[in-house]
Each structure stands twice: as C-alpha cells, then as structure tokens.
Write a protein that holds these residues in place. Structure first.
Motif, PDB file in Angstrom:
ATOM      1  N   LYS A 153       0.847  -1.189   0.000  1.00 39.63           N
ATOM      2  CA  LYS A 153       0.000   0.000   0.000  1.00 39.63           C
ATOM      3  C   LYS A 153       0.878   1.233   0.000  1.00 39.63           C
ATOM      4  CE  LYS A 153      -4.372  -1.339   1.876  1.00 39.63           C
ATOM      5  NZ  LYS A 153      -5.402  -1.052   2.849  1.00 39.63           N
ATOM      6  N   LYS A 154       0.522   2.207  -0.815  1.00 46.19           N
ATOM      7  CA  LYS A 154       1.298   3.427  -0.933  1.00 46.19           C
ATOM      8  C   LYS A 154       0.649   4.519  -0.091  1.00 46.19           C
ATOM      9  CE  LYS A 154       3.193   6.572  -4.328  1.00 46.19           C
ATOM     10  NZ  LYS A 154       3.252   6.929  -5.727  1.00 46.19           N
ATOM     11  N   ASP A 155       1.442   5.186   0.717  1.00 50.99           N
ATOM     12  CA  ASP A 155       0.956   6.279   1.550  1.00 50.99           C
ATOM     13  C   ASP A 155       1.239   7.583   0.813  1.00 50.99           C
ATOM     14  OD1 ASP A 155       0.277   8.090   3.455  1.00 50.99           O
ATOM     15  OD2 ASP A 155       1.712   7.414   4.949  1.00 50.99           O
ATOM     16  N   ASN A 156       0.207   8.186   0.226  1.00 49.26           N
ATOM     17  CA  ASN A 156       0.394   9.399  -0.571  1.00 49.26           C
ATOM     18  C   ASN A 156       0.879  10.581   0.247  1.00 49.26           C
ATOM     19  OD1 ASN A 156      -0.251   8.277  -3.019  1.00 49.26           O
ATOM     20  ND2 ASN A 156      -2.420   8.686  -2.805  1.00 49.26           N
ATOM     21  N   SER A 157       0.665  10.546   1.570  1.00 50.16           N
ATOM     22  CA  SER A 157       1.110  11.663   2.384  1.00 50.16           C
ATOM     23  C   SER A 157       2.638  11.722   2.448  1.00 50.16           C
ATOM     24  CB  SER A 157       0.534  11.575   3.788  1.00 50.16           C
ATOM     25  OG  SER A 157       1.074  10.453   4.451  1.00 50.16           O
ATOM     26  N   MET A 158       3.314  10.624   2.155  1.00 41.43           N
ATOM     27  CA  MET A 158       4.763  10.620   2.197  1.00 41.43           C
ATOM     28  C   MET A 158       5.385  10.648   0.813  1.00 41.43           C
ATOM     29  SD  MET A 158       5.579  11.092   5.203  1.00 41.43           S
ATOM     30  CE  MET A 158       7.326  10.906   5.057  1.00 41.43           C
ATOM     31  N   THR A 159       4.603  10.897  -0.214  1.00 42.59           N
ATOM     32  CA  THR A 159       5.163  11.092  -1.542  1.00 42.59           C
ATOM     33  C   THR A 159       5.970  12.387  -1.506  1.00 42.59           C
ATOM     34  OG1 THR A 159       3.281   9.999  -2.567  1.00 42.59           O
ATOM     35  CG2 THR A 159       4.612  11.411  -3.977  1.00 42.59           C
ATOM     36  N   MET A 160       7.215  12.306  -1.926  1.00 41.91           N
ATOM     37  CA  MET A 160       8.102  13.464  -1.879  1.00 41.91           C
ATOM     38  C   MET A 160       8.112  14.152  -3.243  1.00 41.91           C
ATOM     39  SD  MET A 160       9.140  13.201   1.245  1.00 41.91           S
ATOM     40  CE  MET A 160      10.677  14.044   1.553  1.00 41.91           C
ATOM     41  N   TYR A 192       9.239  22.458  -7.881  1.00 40.76           N
ATOM     42  CA  TYR A 192       8.984  22.493  -9.325  1.00 40.76           C
ATOM     43  C   TYR A 192       7.916  21.470  -9.703  1.00 40.76           C
ATOM     44  CZ  TYR A 192       9.673  22.392 -14.345  1.00 40.76           C
ATOM     45  OH  TYR A 192       9.460  22.453 -15.701  1.00 40.76           O
ATOM     46  N   ASP A 193       8.048  20.247  -9.193  1.00 37.18           N
ATOM     47  CA  ASP A 193       7.055  19.213  -9.497  1.00 37.18           C
ATOM     48  C   ASP A 193       5.685  19.574  -8.921  1.00 37.18           C
ATOM     49  OD1 ASP A 193       8.945  17.654 -10.814  1.00 37.18           O
ATOM     50  OD2 ASP A 193       9.451  16.533  -9.000  1.00 37.18           O
ATOM     51  N   LYS A 234      11.016  16.861   7.720  1.00 40.41           N
ATOM     52  CA  LYS A 234      12.319  16.586   7.122  1.00 40.41           C
ATOM     53  C   LYS A 234      12.172  16.404   5.620  1.00 40.41           C
ATOM     54  CE  LYS A 234      14.233  14.758  11.234  1.00 40.41           C
ATOM     55  NZ  LYS A 234      15.489  14.514  11.770  1.00 40.41           N
ATOM     56  N   GLY A 235      13.046  17.041   4.886  1.00 45.35           N
ATOM     57  CA  GLY A 235      13.059  16.911   3.434  1.00 45.35           C
ATOM     58  C   GLY A 235      14.157  15.957   2.989  1.00 45.35           C
ATOM     59  N   GLU A 236      14.213  15.745   1.702  1.00 40.85           N
ATOM     60  CA  GLU A 236      15.259  14.936   1.091  1.00 40.85           C
ATOM     61  C   GLU A 236      15.894  15.762  -0.013  1.00 40.85           C
ATOM     62  OE1 GLU A 236      13.437  11.376  -0.381  1.00 40.85           O
ATOM     63  OE2 GLU A 236      12.883  10.686   1.615  1.00 40.85           O
ATOM     64  N   ILE A 237      17.058  15.359  -0.442  1.00 44.62           N
ATOM     65  CA  ILE A 237      17.755  16.061  -1.526  1.00 44.62           C
ATOM     66  C   ILE A 237      17.863  15.136  -2.719  1.00 44.62           C
ATOM     67  CG2 ILE A 237      19.930  17.106  -2.264  1.00 44.62           C
ATOM     68  CD1 ILE A 237      20.384  17.931   0.626  1.00 44.62           C
ATOM     69  N   ARG A 238      17.598  15.689  -3.910  1.00 43.13           N
ATOM     70  CA  ARG A 238      17.761  14.944  -5.161  1.00 43.13           C
ATOM     71  C   ARG A 238      18.624  15.792  -6.085  1.00 43.13           C
ATOM     72  NH1 ARG A 238      12.378  13.986  -8.190  1.00 43.13           N
ATOM     73  NH2 ARG A 238      12.594  16.176  -8.639  1.00 43.13           N
ATOM     74  N   GLU A 239      19.546  15.154  -6.764  1.00 44.71           N
ATOM     75  CA  GLU A 239      20.371  15.845  -7.755  1.00 44.71           C
ATOM     76  C   GLU A 239      19.645  15.817  -9.093  1.00 44.71           C
ATOM     77  OE1 GLU A 239      23.442  17.396  -7.606  1.00 44.71           O
ATOM     78  OE2 GLU A 239      23.399  17.164  -5.431  1.00 44.71           O
ATOM     79  N   LEU A 264      13.258  17.970  -1.709  1.00 47.79           N
ATOM     80  CA  LEU A 264      11.982  17.280  -1.863  1.00 47.79           C
ATOM     81  C   LEU A 264      11.256  17.358  -0.529  1.00 47.79           C
ATOM     82  CD1 LEU A 264      13.226  14.031  -3.645  1.00 47.79           C
ATOM     83  CD2 LEU A 264      12.403  16.117  -4.709  1.00 47.79           C
ATOM     84  N   TRP A 265       9.950  17.612  -0.591  1.00 50.83           N
ATOM     85  CA  TRP A 265       9.126  17.737   0.607  1.00 50.83           C
ATOM     86  C   TRP A 265       7.942  16.788   0.503  1.00 50.83           C
ATOM     87  CZ3 TRP A 265      11.867  20.329   3.894  1.00 50.83           C
ATOM     88  CH2 TRP A 265      12.718  21.337   3.442  1.00 50.83           C
ATOM     89  N   PRO A 266       7.412  16.302   1.645  1.00 55.15           N
ATOM     90  CA  PRO A 266       6.214  15.463   1.589  1.00 55.15           C
ATOM     91  C   PRO A 266       5.054  16.254   0.978  1.00 55.15           C
ATOM     92  CG  PRO A 266       7.222  15.338   3.761  1.00 55.15           C
ATOM     93  CD  PRO A 266       7.933  16.431   3.009  1.00 55.15           C
ATOM     94  N   THR A 267       4.306  15.601   0.096  1.00 52.57           N
ATOM     95  CA  THR A 267       3.180  16.266  -0.565  1.00 52.57           C
ATOM     96  C   THR A 267       2.179  16.808   0.452  1.00 52.57           C
ATOM     97  OG1 THR A 267       3.459  14.816  -2.463  1.00 52.57           O
ATOM     98  CG2 THR A 267       1.362  15.959  -2.299  1.00 52.57           C
TER      99      THR A 267
END
Length: 114
Positions: A35-42, A46-47, A71-76, A88-91
């Motif tokens: 099951k995918k938790d949409n609240s944690m989609t990063m 821009y996106d 907490k965010g994440e970093i993507r190159e 990247l931030w949680p939606t």
C-alpha cells in the motif's frame, strides 16, 4: 484475508494480525507492504507547482518545514536549465503550506497549486 498492521512505537517492531483475531505475528522489517501512503510522496517545488519556484520561495518553504519539524530529502537534477541539488518535501506538507495557511509569513501573492 484482511490484516491489521501495528507498530510498537518504542521498539519499531511491526506486527500483523488477522481482522477479528488477537494473535499477532512479527513481520521482518524487510517485508514490503504494497500500500502506498500518498502523504509521504516526496516532491520538489517544481514538481508540485509546475514551474520553477525560485530561491526566495524555496527558502521560505524550508524555514516553514524546519519550524514544523518536517524533514526533506535532496535529489540531484540535471537538465538544460538547472543542474544541482533540489529539496523534496512530503506532498502533505506542501498541501498544508500552500493551501492550509502554513505560509502566513509569506510576503506577496499566495501561490496555489493549480
């Protein structure tokens, strides 16, 4: 067969049990729950916004996230217009920020996803 999944907040152990049963089974943490938790989609700003947000808005979102304990994440990324790291931030956080009033200190127009 329906299962209920429970996590012990002290040990982070995950258990599953059949609906209506009290017998629990420990699950290995390597087991994948599909099951995918949409609240944690990063997502990057821009996106989320569909356009470049710019450094000022990016800093305001980062400050709001820090204050909220998010907490965010970093993507190159590498494309013809930008090369480097993006946050990247949680939606769910972005929804609250842009639609729910977490940006009360934001100067200028409110930017709604749309």
């Amino acid at each position: 067969m329906a299962y209920i999944y429970e996590r012990n907040p002290d040990t982070n152990e995950i258990f599953k049990r059949r609906l209506g049963s009290s017998k629990r089974e420990k699950i290995e943490t390597t087991t994948i729950i599909t099951k995918k938790d949409n609240s944690m989609t990063m997502k990057s700003l821009y996106d989320y916004l569909g356009r470049a947000a710019g450094p000022e808005l990016g800093q305001e979102v980062a400050n709001a996230a820090r204050q909220a304990g998010v907490k965010g994440e970093i993507r190159e990324v590498s494309n013809p217009k930008y090369r480097g790291p993006v946050m990247l931030w949680p939606t769910a956080f972005l929804d609250l920020y842009f639609k729910g009033g977490l940006n009360e200190g934001h100067t200028g127009k409110q930017l709604l996803k749309g």
